[in-house]
Design a protein around this motif. Structure first.
Motif, mmCIF file in Angstrom:
data_model
loop_
_atom_site.group_PDB
_atom_site.id
_atom_site.type_symbol
_atom_site.label_atom_id
_atom_site.label_comp_id
_atom_site.label_asym_id
_atom_site.label_seq_id
_atom_site.Cartn_x
_atom_site.Cartn_y
_atom_site.Cartn_z
ATOM 1 N N MET A 185 -21.299 9.857 -8.920
ATOM 2 C CA MET A 185 -20.175 10.579 -8.943
ATOM 3 C C MET A 185 -19.011 9.857 -8.648
ATOM 4 O O MET A 185 -18.882 9.187 -7.642
ATOM 5 C CB MET A 185 -20.500 11.981 -8.295
ATOM 6 C CG MET A 185 -20.675 11.956 -6.628
ATOM 7 S SD MET A 185 -20.794 13.552 -6.181
ATOM 8 C CE MET A 185 -21.454 13.120 -4.444
ATOM 9 N N LYS A 186 -18.074 10.283 -8.989
ATOM 10 C CA LYS A 186 -16.633 9.650 -8.930
ATOM 11 C C LYS A 186 -15.849 10.234 -7.625
ATOM 12 O O LYS A 186 -15.169 11.462 -7.940
ATOM 13 C CB LYS A 186 -15.512 9.500 -10.154
ATOM 14 C CG LYS A 186 -16.477 9.077 -11.295
ATOM 15 C CD LYS A 186 -15.463 9.229 -12.578
ATOM 16 C CE LYS A 186 -16.183 8.712 -13.733
ATOM 17 N NZ LYS A 186 -15.300 9.285 -15.005
ATOM 18 N N THR A 187 -15.757 9.573 -6.789
ATOM 19 C CA THR A 187 -15.031 10.451 -5.473
ATOM 20 C C THR A 187 -13.678 9.518 -5.097
ATOM 21 O O THR A 187 -13.711 8.495 -5.749
ATOM 22 C CB THR A 187 -15.819 10.417 -4.270
ATOM 23 O OG1 THR A 187 -15.998 9.034 -3.594
ATOM 24 C CG2 THR A 187 -17.186 10.819 -4.561
ATOM 25 N N ILE A 188 -12.931 10.007 -4.225
ATOM 26 C CA ILE A 188 -11.744 9.447 -3.990
ATOM 27 C C ILE A 188 -11.910 7.924 -3.331
ATOM 28 O O ILE A 188 -10.976 7.309 -3.149
ATOM 29 C CB ILE A 188 -10.680 10.344 -3.064
ATOM 30 C CG1 ILE A 188 -11.442 10.529 -1.897
ATOM 31 C CG2 ILE A 188 -10.169 11.417 -3.922
ATOM 32 C CD1 ILE A 188 -10.422 11.222 -0.862
ATOM 33 N N THR A 240 0.712 -1.130 0.161
ATOM 34 C CA THR A 240 0.014 -0.228 -0.110
ATOM 35 C C THR A 240 0.917 1.227 0.022
ATOM 36 O O THR A 240 1.772 1.115 0.306
ATOM 37 C CB THR A 240 -0.802 0.258 1.260
ATOM 38 O OG1 THR A 240 -0.096 0.124 2.256
ATOM 39 C CG2 THR A 240 -1.881 -1.156 1.229
ATOM 40 N N ILE A 241 0.176 2.494 -0.489
ATOM 41 C CA ILE A 241 0.910 3.597 -0.342
ATOM 42 C C ILE A 241 1.264 3.949 1.281
ATOM 43 O O ILE A 241 2.472 4.503 1.355
ATOM 44 C CB ILE A 241 0.129 4.742 -0.802
ATOM 45 C CG1 ILE A 241 -0.419 4.408 -2.247
ATOM 46 C CG2 ILE A 241 0.758 6.156 -1.041
ATOM 47 C CD1 ILE A 241 -1.354 5.361 -2.880
ATOM 48 N N SER A 242 0.250 3.854 2.020
ATOM 49 C CA SER A 242 0.736 4.109 3.661
ATOM 50 C C SER A 242 1.879 3.337 3.778
ATOM 51 O O SER A 242 2.696 3.944 4.512
ATOM 52 C CB SER A 242 -0.663 3.476 4.394
ATOM 53 O OG SER A 242 -1.762 4.066 3.997
ATOM 54 N N GLU A 284 1.713 7.046 -7.431
ATOM 55 C CA GLU A 284 0.655 6.203 -6.852
ATOM 56 C C GLU A 284 -0.658 6.896 -6.130
ATOM 57 O O GLU A 284 -1.813 6.329 -6.310
ATOM 58 C CB GLU A 284 1.157 5.323 -5.857
ATOM 59 C CG GLU A 284 2.144 4.217 -6.499
ATOM 60 C CD GLU A 284 2.669 3.135 -5.637
ATOM 61 O OE1 GLU A 284 1.982 2.698 -4.692
ATOM 62 O OE2 GLU A 284 3.739 2.547 -5.786
ATOM 63 N N LEU A 285 -0.256 7.871 -5.564
ATOM 64 C CA LEU A 285 -1.461 8.755 -5.116
ATOM 65 C C LEU A 285 -2.078 9.260 -5.920
ATOM 66 O O LEU A 285 -3.505 9.078 -6.181
ATOM 67 C CB LEU A 285 -0.966 9.732 -4.186
ATOM 68 C CG LEU A 285 -0.164 9.744 -2.796
ATOM 69 C CD1 LEU A 285 0.498 10.899 -2.349
ATOM 70 C CD2 LEU A 285 -1.551 9.244 -1.948
ATOM 71 N N GLU A 286 -1.711 9.682 -6.970
ATOM 72 C CA GLU A 286 -2.712 10.189 -8.183
ATOM 73 C C GLU A 286 -3.221 9.183 -8.714
ATOM 74 O O GLU A 286 -4.569 9.413 -9.060
ATOM 75 C CB GLU A 286 -1.635 10.815 -9.217
ATOM 76 C CG GLU A 286 -1.160 12.319 -8.921
ATOM 77 C CD GLU A 286 -0.564 12.736 -9.936
ATOM 78 O OE1 GLU A 286 -1.283 13.086 -10.937
ATOM 79 O OE2 GLU A 286 0.726 13.188 -10.177
ATOM 80 N N LYS A 287 -2.773 8.068 -8.800
ATOM 81 C CA LYS A 287 -3.543 6.634 -9.544
ATOM 82 C C LYS A 287 -4.730 6.445 -8.648
ATOM 83 O O LYS A 287 -5.750 6.272 -9.094
ATOM 84 C CB LYS A 287 -2.544 5.747 -9.874
ATOM 85 C CG LYS A 287 -2.986 4.788 -10.690
ATOM 86 C CD LYS A 287 -1.727 3.815 -11.122
ATOM 87 C CE LYS A 287 -2.522 2.436 -11.655
ATOM 88 N NZ LYS A 287 -1.676 1.270 -11.235
ATOM 89 N N LYS A 288 -4.301 6.301 -7.486
ATOM 90 C CA LYS A 288 -5.521 5.668 -6.385
ATOM 91 C C LYS A 288 -6.462 6.714 -6.235
ATOM 92 O O LYS A 288 -7.643 6.208 -6.215
ATOM 93 C CB LYS A 288 -4.776 5.487 -5.223
ATOM 94 C CG LYS A 288 -5.747 4.818 -4.198
ATOM 95 C CD LYS A 288 -5.109 4.184 -2.860
ATOM 96 C CE LYS A 288 -6.075 3.363 -2.095
ATOM 97 N NZ LYS A 288 -5.661 2.996 -0.805
ATOM 98 N N TYR A 289 -6.178 8.069 -5.945
ATOM 99 C CA TYR A 289 -7.306 8.996 -5.664
ATOM 100 C C TYR A 289 -7.678 10.008 -6.506
ATOM 101 O O TYR A 289 -8.639 10.473 -6.332
ATOM 102 C CB TYR A 289 -6.757 9.626 -4.491
ATOM 103 C CG TYR A 289 -6.484 8.642 -3.028
ATOM 104 C CD1 TYR A 289 -7.521 8.126 -2.531
ATOM 105 C CD2 TYR A 289 -5.159 8.534 -2.554
ATOM 106 C CE1 TYR A 289 -7.271 7.225 -1.269
ATOM 107 C CE2 TYR A 289 -4.935 7.449 -1.434
ATOM 108 C CZ TYR A 289 -6.064 6.954 -1.009
ATOM 109 O OH TYR A 289 -5.822 6.132 0.224
ATOM 110 N N LEU A 290 -6.729 10.112 -7.390
ATOM 111 C CA LEU A 290 -7.143 11.551 -8.094
ATOM 112 C C LEU A 290 -7.591 11.257 -9.448
ATOM 113 O O LEU A 290 -7.874 12.117 -10.344
ATOM 114 C CB LEU A 290 -5.632 12.290 -8.106
ATOM 115 C CG LEU A 290 -4.999 12.742 -6.763
ATOM 116 C CD1 LEU A 290 -3.746 13.447 -7.019
ATOM 117 C CD2 LEU A 290 -6.249 13.006 -5.750
ATOM 118 N N SER A 291 -7.387 10.150 -10.035
ATOM 119 C CA SER A 291 -8.117 9.862 -11.356
ATOM 120 C C SER A 291 -8.933 8.667 -11.546
ATOM 121 O O SER A 291 -8.663 7.663 -12.224
ATOM 122 C CB SER A 291 -6.680 9.588 -12.445
ATOM 123 O OG SER A 291 -5.781 8.597 -11.708
#
Lengths: 312, 487
Positions: free
Chosen positions: B272-275, A263-265, A304-311
């Motif tokens: 909606m797409k959330t984190i 995991t990222i953590s 990885e953060l971007e991949k997991k949460y932001l996209s």
């Protein structure tokens, strides 16, 4: 929180932090050189090269001062100029405008207008200090609005996560730039014991001079400064402190999920702990190695953060 | 020393033959403006300009701006001009307006339900069926579908003007995505900060509840079997000219502002797409036009919409506000029939007047229009924002011929109206540094939910800043004023 909004807030944090480091570095390096004790440092070209190195621009060596200052500070076609960073920060804030407080939005918007309306000719002639100081002051206002006017929830955490990732990367960059300068000075035969000026400048470049003084109470030298800026957990401008921030704010977003090894953590925790139990002696012969290692780990974590949460 | 001689309104000259909202023919202020005029006259020009500049800076820093793009330079950001002198509406006058606007919008909502279901009004030949079916805004996808609570026009913006006779007339209905309410709220805030003692002179009705009311209204039309609905505002994105308003309303309601790309549909449910993964969405206040909301049903090239949204909507799993297909009722040719629509459904006399309208599609009307084009305003029936409008008195001979050709080539697309003389209001003009009479109108905002309605007390007073200009739209260089309904 929408992934798109998270993406905006994360990058808003990164751009705000990045602009500040660029402005501070430019200001410190340029003005400290004016009465530098070592002839090499006194040389204007040497100073401009250092500024370019820090800004990641490698094709302008030997160019006129005006062009260099313009490129670093106000050139909108340079996506990494101070102005571009502020513009991106503001555009990201605008895209997430209803998710941040009115106070924070107005602070960022005002910051943007102040910076972009700064007269170019003045910046290039007499305003270098003033312009960069505006950036630093406005950043303080924006930071205080981030801390003081947002609910300390996930949205807040993602802004700070971006800021701490960027801070760690910029500190590494600044240390690298200054080590590069010092290497060049040594190459022309200056004795290392005359270097306290350079170490002081490095501390000032991250606004850590007074903190360092208070902590060691001696004249700064290589070991002391590199230990302080890399390992000190209480100096808010150290790598160790930034890593702790990354760990803390990521935990808020991941909701402390199981820390399995992929995991990222886990990756963040591992890097943070490595720094916690590191001593200067262990890496003093390979500073660049450790800086590069840290930089790639953080870049990897960022991706990885971007991949997991932001996209989504 | 008293500064009266230099008061900012001293140099005001009455406009000829228009209805002046503030002053009588004797140049005495009207009763309900007296204390405000006195207050403004205590300000010297330099006082006034200082306050005016402060307000402009505040708008700028708040980002209440629109971008003007030129060449390859960075976009020029401008504020929407705001005039500090408020427009005042006495309470009796307002009550009539309010009743009239609610009556009109109720009837229009019933009309929409009817034309998408039984079509009684068409069968009874009160409104020509052709007129409805030929409208590009009549959506077959809405036929036989009943939106939650039978509400189509959750939010409507009704534009009114005051003519030389002192009477209000309805200029047009805006039933799709009427905008401007964020300026109403921002204008009030700006005036409160800059000239706060004005509020001691007169007691105005408050307007701050609008976002709360909007949220409540949206919740009344939540899909069945949803307990606590998730409401969102959908925006085309931050480069849309009304983005400020979209983010403003979302923020004030405390709901997410999403773009089409933040949403997706699975098994007729919108998410909606959330984190932390998908979250179901139940009510959508959409600020995207009909033709862009779902590329599977409407424009295939729409990047702003959500594929599958119409199916989810028709399955009753999500509410759209406003309902798709309401544009058929704000067609300017249908406008002509609204008084009949009111009588037909409500069995009441219309409280507010319509402007006499000639439908070019009708032969006798067409003849009149072609013969009198220099005295008429010609408008395309399905445009908004003041686009495509020509005003007879301002046209050259060649332009008149051009307009004639345009009308003849597509009579259904045009209506004509007598040139209404919009009332004028003292407005500060920066070029001359004086208050001058300028034409104004009023956009009211009416909300309708299941068994409930709300009307914003006041509205957006738009002002045409160019001398003699009758078009007040912001896209055509208009500004705005705070609007006070007296308590």
């Amino acid at each position: 929180m929408l992934s798109r909004v998270a993406n905006n807030l994360y990058w808003m944090g990164r751009y705000i932090e990045r602009a500040e480091h660029f402005a501070r570095y430019s200001k410190q390096i340029y003005f400290s050189s004016l009465d530098a004790p070592i002839l090499k440092t006194y040389d204007r070209n040497f100073v401009l090269e250092s500024m370019l190195y820090m800004a990641g621009i490698f094709d302008m060596e030997g160019m006129p001062e005006r062009d260099v200052l313009f490129k670093i500070g106000m050139d909108t076609s340079n996506t990494n100029s101070i102005i571009s960073n502020i513009t991106f920060a503001r555009e990201n804030a605008r895209g997430a405008r209803n998710d941040i407080s009115t106070e924070l939005w107005e602070a960022i918007n005002k910051y943007y207008h102040l910076a972009t309306s700064y007269p170019q000719e003045i910046y290039l002639t007499t305003g270098l200090y003033d312009f960069n100081q505006i950036i630093l002051d406005q950043t303080s206002i924006v930071s205080s609005k981030i801390y003081g006017t947002l609910l300390h929830d996930e949205e807040w955490a993602i802004i700070l996560l971006g800021m701490h990732i960027e801070r760690a990367l910029q500190i590494i960059r600044i240390i690298n730039s200054k080590l590069h300068d010092i290497y060049k000075i040594e190459q022309v035969g200056h004795p290392v014991n005359e270097m306290s000026f350079e170490w002081t400048t490095l501390l000032r470049c991250v606004e850590a001079f007074d903190m360092n003084r208070k902590f060691y109470r001696t004249i700064p030298d290589r070991e002391q400064v590199l230990e302080f800026l890399m390992l000190n957990p209480h100096c808010p401008r150290s790598i160790a402190y930034s890593l702790n921030g990354i760990r803390k704010y990521e935990a808020k977003i991941s909701r402390n999920e199981n820390q399995e090894s992929n995991t990222i953590s886990f990756k963040i925790g591992k890097l943070y702990e490595q720094y916690r139990y590191l001593s200067f002696d262990e890496y003093k012969d390979d500073i660049y190695g450790l800086l590069n290692y840290t930089q790639s780990r953080i870049t990897e974590i960022g991706a990885e953060l971007e991949k997991k949460y932001l996209s989504f | 020393m008293k500064q009266q001689a230099n008061g900012v309104l001293e140099s005001y000259r009455l406009g000829n033959s228009h209805f002046d909202e503030v002053f009588k023919d004797t140049k005495e202020p009207k009763e309900h403006y007296q204390s405000i005029v006195e207050r403004f006259n205590q300000l010297s020009l330099s006082d006034f300009e200082r306050i005016n500049n402060e307000v402009k800076t505040a708008f700028f820093n708040q980002g209440i701006t629109f971008a003007v793009y030129s060449d390859d330079k960075k976009p020029d950001e401008r504020i929407f001009p705001f005039d500090l002198f408020p427009r005042i509406i006495p309470n009796e006058e307002w009550i009539n307006l309010e009743n009239g606007v609610i009556q009109r919008n109720k009837a229009i909502n019933l009309f929409l339900e009817d034309i998408y279901h039984r079509k009684l009004i068409l069968k009874d030949q009160v409104v020509p069926a052709d007129l409805v079916f030929s409208s590009k805004n009549y959506l077959k996808e809405m036929v036989d579908f009943t939106p939650e609570g039978k509400i189509y026009t959750h939010i409507s913006g009704t534009d009114l003007i005051k003519h030389t006779d002192g009477q209000y007339y309805i200029l047009e209905d805006n039933l799709r995505c009427p905008s401007g309410v964020s300026y109403v709220l921002s204008n009030r805030l700006a005036l409160k900060k800059s000239l706060f003692d004005l509020f001691d002179k007169l007691k105005t009705k408050t307007i701050y509840q609008y976002p709360e009311q909007l949220l409540e209204i949206l919740k009344t039309v939540k899909p069945k079997n949803i307990d606590i609905p998730t409401v969102v505002v959908v925006t085309p994105g931050m480069y849309n000219s009304a983005y400020f308003e979209h983010s403003f309303l979302a923020q004030k309601m405390g709901v997410p502002l999403v773009e089409g790309r933040d949403l997706f549909v699975e098994k007729n449910i919108v998410y909606m797409k959330t984190i932390h993964g998908p979250i179901r969405v139940d009510v959508i206040y959409r600020r995207v036009d009909d033709e862009f909301i779902d590329p599977l049903v409407f424009r295939k090239d729409s990047m702003l919409g959500v594929p599958g949204l119409m199916n989810a909507y028709r399955a009753g799993n999500v509410t759209l506000a406003n309902a798709p297909g309401t544009g058929v009722a704000d067609d300017k040719a249908v406008y002509h029939y609204v008084p009949d629509i009111i009588k037909y459904y409500l069995n009441e006399e219309p409280i507010l007047n319509n402007v006499q309208t000639y439908r070019c599609e009708k032969e006798s009307d067409m003849k009149y229009v072609l013969e009198n084009i220099d005295k008429l305003v010609v408008k395309p029936v399905d445009e908004s924002g003041g686009y495509g409008i020509t005003i007879g008195t301002t046209l050259t001979k060649e332009q008149i011929e051009e307009v004639k050709v345009r009308i003849k080539s597509n009579p259904r697309k045009y209506i004509a109206q007598p040139i209404m003389s919009l009332s004028v209001h003292a407005t500060f003009i920066e070029e001359t540094k004086e208050f001058e009479p300028r034409h104004i109108d009023l956009r009211t905002f009416c909300l309708m939910g299941k068994d409930t309605e709300y009307i914003l007390k006041g509205g957006l007073t738009r002002v045409a800043l160019r001398r003699g200009n009758l078009i007040v739209n912001s896209s055509q260089g208009g500004g705005s004023k705070d609007t006070w309904v007296l308590d």
